[in-house]
Design a protein around this motif. Structure first.
Motif, mmCIF file in Angstrom:
data_model
loop_
_atom_site.group_PDB
_atom_site.id
_atom_site.type_symbol
_atom_site.label_atom_id
_atom_site.label_comp_id
_atom_site.label_asym_id
_atom_site.label_seq_id
_atom_site.Cartn_x
_atom_site.Cartn_y
_atom_site.Cartn_z
ATOM 1 N N PRO A 1 22.367 31.404 43.690
ATOM 2 C CA PRO A 1 21.044 31.252 43.749
ATOM 3 C C PRO A 1 20.124 32.691 44.197
ATOM 4 N N HIS A 2 20.879 33.655 44.597
ATOM 5 C CA HIS A 2 20.254 34.873 44.759
ATOM 6 C C HIS A 2 19.779 35.748 43.521
ATOM 7 N N LEU A 3 20.383 35.139 42.521
ATOM 8 C CA LEU A 3 19.951 36.320 41.187
ATOM 9 C C LEU A 3 18.310 35.900 41.003
ATOM 10 N N MET A 4 17.721 36.827 40.710
ATOM 11 C CA MET A 4 16.329 37.150 40.676
ATOM 12 C C MET A 4 15.814 36.339 39.116
ATOM 13 N N ARG A 5 14.623 36.484 38.648
ATOM 14 C CA ARG A 5 14.382 35.883 37.609
ATOM 15 C C ARG A 5 14.686 36.678 36.391
ATOM 16 N N GLY A 6 14.776 38.083 36.541
ATOM 17 C CA GLY A 6 14.916 39.103 35.440
ATOM 18 C C GLY A 6 14.144 40.046 35.451
ATOM 19 N N TYR A 7 13.732 40.790 34.667
ATOM 20 C CA TYR A 7 12.702 41.933 34.494
ATOM 21 C C TYR A 7 11.447 41.502 34.238
ATOM 22 N N TRP A 8 10.539 42.208 34.915
ATOM 23 C CA TRP A 8 8.912 41.790 34.374
ATOM 24 C C TRP A 8 8.571 42.271 32.926
ATOM 25 N N ARG A 9 8.230 41.306 32.236
ATOM 26 C CA ARG A 9 7.741 41.509 30.974
ATOM 27 C C ARG A 9 8.715 42.330 30.077
ATOM 28 N N ALA A 10 9.980 42.151 30.217
ATOM 29 C CA ALA A 10 10.886 42.667 29.402
ATOM 30 C C ALA A 10 12.178 41.823 29.356
ATOM 31 N N PRO A 11 11.987 40.979 28.336
ATOM 32 C CA PRO A 11 12.661 39.875 28.033
ATOM 33 C C PRO A 11 14.045 40.429 27.136
ATOM 34 N N GLU A 12 14.036 41.484 26.552
ATOM 35 C CA GLU A 12 15.138 42.052 25.804
ATOM 36 C C GLU A 12 16.116 42.696 27.018
ATOM 37 N N GLN A 13 15.510 43.323 27.958
ATOM 38 C CA GLN A 13 16.512 43.954 29.115
ATOM 39 C C GLN A 13 16.986 43.016 29.718
ATOM 40 N N THR A 14 16.202 41.884 30.187
ATOM 41 C CA THR A 14 16.524 40.761 31.010
ATOM 42 C C THR A 14 17.797 40.067 30.216
ATOM 43 N N ALA A 15 17.685 39.736 28.842
ATOM 44 C CA ALA A 15 18.716 39.147 28.209
ATOM 45 C C ALA A 15 20.051 39.796 28.285
ATOM 46 N N LEU A 16 20.108 41.296 28.176
ATOM 47 C CA LEU A 16 21.296 42.114 28.417
ATOM 48 C C LEU A 16 21.736 41.928 29.758
ATOM 49 N N ARG A 17 21.103 41.840 30.614
ATOM 50 C CA ARG A 17 21.825 41.857 32.003
ATOM 51 C C ARG A 17 22.048 40.351 32.708
ATOM 52 N N PHE A 18 21.016 39.331 32.365
ATOM 53 C CA PHE A 18 21.129 37.947 32.666
ATOM 54 C C PHE A 18 21.559 37.525 31.663
ATOM 55 N N ARG A 19 23.196 37.041 31.665
ATOM 56 C CA ARG A 19 23.600 36.475 30.468
ATOM 57 C C ARG A 19 24.061 35.013 30.826
ATOM 58 N N PRO A 20 24.226 34.004 30.020
ATOM 59 C CA PRO A 20 24.778 32.626 30.141
ATOM 60 C C PRO A 20 26.121 32.845 30.066
ATOM 61 N N ASP A 21 27.019 32.280 30.772
ATOM 62 C CA ASP A 21 28.437 32.165 30.674
ATOM 63 C C ASP A 21 28.768 31.582 29.440
ATOM 64 N N PRO A 22 29.641 32.073 28.668
ATOM 65 C CA PRO A 22 29.914 31.380 27.269
ATOM 66 C C PRO A 22 30.488 30.110 27.623
ATOM 67 N N ALA A 23 31.439 30.064 28.793
ATOM 68 C CA ALA A 23 32.143 28.484 29.026
ATOM 69 C C ALA A 23 31.142 27.658 29.664
ATOM 70 N N THR A 24 30.517 27.859 30.884
ATOM 71 C CA THR A 24 29.663 26.955 31.532
ATOM 72 C C THR A 24 28.011 27.204 31.312
ATOM 73 N N GLY A 25 27.754 28.138 30.719
ATOM 74 C CA GLY A 25 26.107 28.389 30.513
ATOM 75 C C GLY A 25 25.479 28.940 31.733
ATOM 76 N N GLU A 26 26.153 28.912 33.097
ATOM 77 C CA GLU A 26 25.602 29.567 34.025
ATOM 78 C C GLU A 26 25.101 30.945 33.819
ATOM 79 N N VAL A 27 23.903 31.247 34.466
ATOM 80 C CA VAL A 27 23.454 32.356 34.437
ATOM 81 C C VAL A 27 24.353 33.614 35.022
ATOM 82 N N THR A 28 24.763 34.306 34.503
ATOM 83 C CA THR A 28 25.590 35.615 35.105
ATOM 84 C C THR A 28 24.986 36.969 35.098
#
Length: 508
Positions: A359-386
């Motif tokens: 629950p301590h994961l922040m929302r990602g990077y401000w106005r930077a969806p590509e950078q957010t997608a590189l670092r905040f990724r869904p787990d391939p098995a559970t889909g939980e953001v990692t």
């Protein structure tokens, strides 16, 4: 318990409300100019909130604050957050090069500047209002005690902070931090460190740096007193510990070295420090040992974190005595993994990329969806953001983390896998070496050590050869008067690399 109370409990302004209810007359925050109780801090935060509202600043708007470690920072922070305004703290030491990116990126409706030079600089970068801190204070004084404007209902999922990373490896980017993960992280850290209501907590690291910023939240949760000092007062750091009876000292290596230097010259009884914490950049084992010698009543708690989730692990005070080199276990209610290049968990003892869930994961990077997608990724098995941190380390069988370095700090040389942290730790074990930074082979340069010492480069390398296997001994050593630092007090390896590529840093 009402719904409104439940919401307040999961918002940053709710932390202050709880402290005021519990200890209104207890000292809350002190700087060089004076102090406020919790009731006074609350009243000033309301005055600044009313001032924001009177100026037309509202929910979701960004306010950039380029002010230092002063009481007004804490009132501006809580004043903004209680009205749903997004607070953007920026270090006064940040230069035009990075500010020219940060200011348009966060698009603030108002900027607050510490002094006249800051005002002039910011006005060159934006057409939005730039308000000197003294004028903001005067505006809040006019609103003080009026209570004209009502607080709004701030939701836990509302954005509270944009925290810009240092930019030491690339252009600064903002971590978008909602209230709920901020509060969760602060409470989870407090559960491990156990700040007390009788503690006096020093904030000598910049409040714009999340390590400094969260000292506000941790102190408020505990009902402790926070003492703020500015960088120009670091030469009097030990005096501040004595004067205010400081019991908790958050350290980065540069502050630790400064404190040890001052302690060696001091003939008084040590101040009542009971706890040193460390994150941002690791204190090495020799520095920790010297802290224990100089402050025999103090414990040391190494930690590891990243702005994208605030804190990853915390080691119990003095836990390094049993587990040397560990930076602790995951916060309660969170998970730390070590992954291979395919994102699969690795067994204990195997080095891989450090990843985090919770629950301590922040929302990602401000106005930077590509950078957010590189670092905040869904787990391939559970889909939980990692969160994939880009840092490397290993876990032991009991879940304690050992940090090895960033990808660029880990390398093979002469067929041997190694990291710069190991080499720096060995260098600091040499009597007479005050600070050290190792640069991995790159750009045509072999493994190189930069050391602050009166020893000759050959003497440093000879003693390293007694401590490290041959492949880990640097090809060259450059002796410096001081290591360059980022505004947050970390060693500026990017600058060292640039100077190395340009030629010798200093003739040996």
């Amino acid at each position: 318990m009402t719904t409104q109370t439940l919401v307040a409990a999961d918002t940053v302004d709710g932390l202050l409300a709880a402290a005021v209810a519990a200890r209104p007359d207890a000292p809350a925050v002190r700087d060089a100019a004076g102090s406020w109780t919790y009731a006074e801090l609350d009243a000033w935060s309301r005055a600044y909130a009313d001032w924001f509202t009177a100026r037309g600043v509202g929910r979701g708007d960004r306010v950039l604050a380029r002010v230092g470690n002063v009481r007004e920072f804490t009132a501006l922070l809580f004043g903004a957050l209680r009205r749903g305004i997004v607070f953007v703290p920026v270090n006064p030491a940040m230069k035009r090069f990075h500010l020219s990116t940060v200011v348009p990126d966060c698009d603030p409706v108002m900027l607050i500047a510490q002094g006249d030079e800051d005002v002039d600089l910011l006005r060159e970068l934006t057409d939005r209002p730039v308000v000197p801190l003294a004028h903001a204070r005067a505006g809040a004084e006019q609103q003080f005690g009026g209570g004209v404007h009502e607080d709004i209902s701030v939701a836990p999922d509302d954005l509270g902070l944009l925290i810009y990373t240092s930019g030491s490896t690339s252009a600064p980017k903002a971590v978008a931090s909602p209230h709920a993960p901020i509060v969760f992280a602060a409470r989870a850290i407090q559960a491990r460190l156990q700040y007390r209501e009788d503690d006096v907590v020093l904030a000598a690291v910049p409040l714009s740096f999340d390590y400094g910023l969260y000292q506000i939240f941790l102190s408020v949760i505990a009902g402790a007193q926070l003492v703020l000092t500015e960088p120009d007062r670091h030469v009097r750091l030990l005096g501040a510990l004595h004067e205010y009876g400081v019991t908790v000292v958050p350290l980065v290596p540069s502050l630790g070295e400064m404190l040890l230097t001052l302690a060696r010259r001091d003939r008084r009884e040590p101040p009542p420090v009971r706890l040193f914490t460390n994150t941002g950049a690791a204190l090495t084992a020799p520095v920790i040992a010297r802290l224990r010698e100089s402050f025999p009543k103090a414990q040391v708690s190494p930690m590891f974190g990243t702005t994208e989730c605030k804190r990853i692990t915390v080691l119990e005070p003095d836990g390094d005595l049993e587990r040397p080199g560990s930076v602790g276990r995951a916060l309660d209610g969170t998970e730390v993994l070590v992954l291979d290049d395919e994102g699969r968990p690795l067994p204990p003892g195997t080095v891989g990329e450090i990843a985090v869930r919770g629950p301590h994961l922040m929302r990602g990077y401000w106005r930077a969806p590509e950078q957010t997608a590189l670092r905040f990724r869904p787990d391939p098995a559970t889909g939980e953001v990692t969160l994939h941190t880009g840092d490397y380390g290993h876990l032991d069988a009991d879940g304690h983390l050992y940090f090895e370095g960033r990808r660029d700090d880990l390398f093979k040389r002469k067929g041997v896998r190694m990291g710069t942290l190991e080499i720096e730790t060995a260098a600091l074990d040499i009597p007479g070496v005050a600070a050290a930074a190792a640069l991995a082979p790159a750009d045509g340069h072999d493994l190189t050590l930069h050391a602050v010492t009166d020893l000759t480069p050959d003497a440093v390398l000879a003693q390293l050869a007694e401590r490290l296997e041959a492949a880990k001994v640097p090809a060259a050593c450059h002796v410096l008067d001081a290591l360059p630092l980022t505004p947050n007090g970390k060693t500026d390896k990017q600058r060292l690399r640039r100077e190395q590529n340009a030629g010798p840093v200093r003739p040996d």
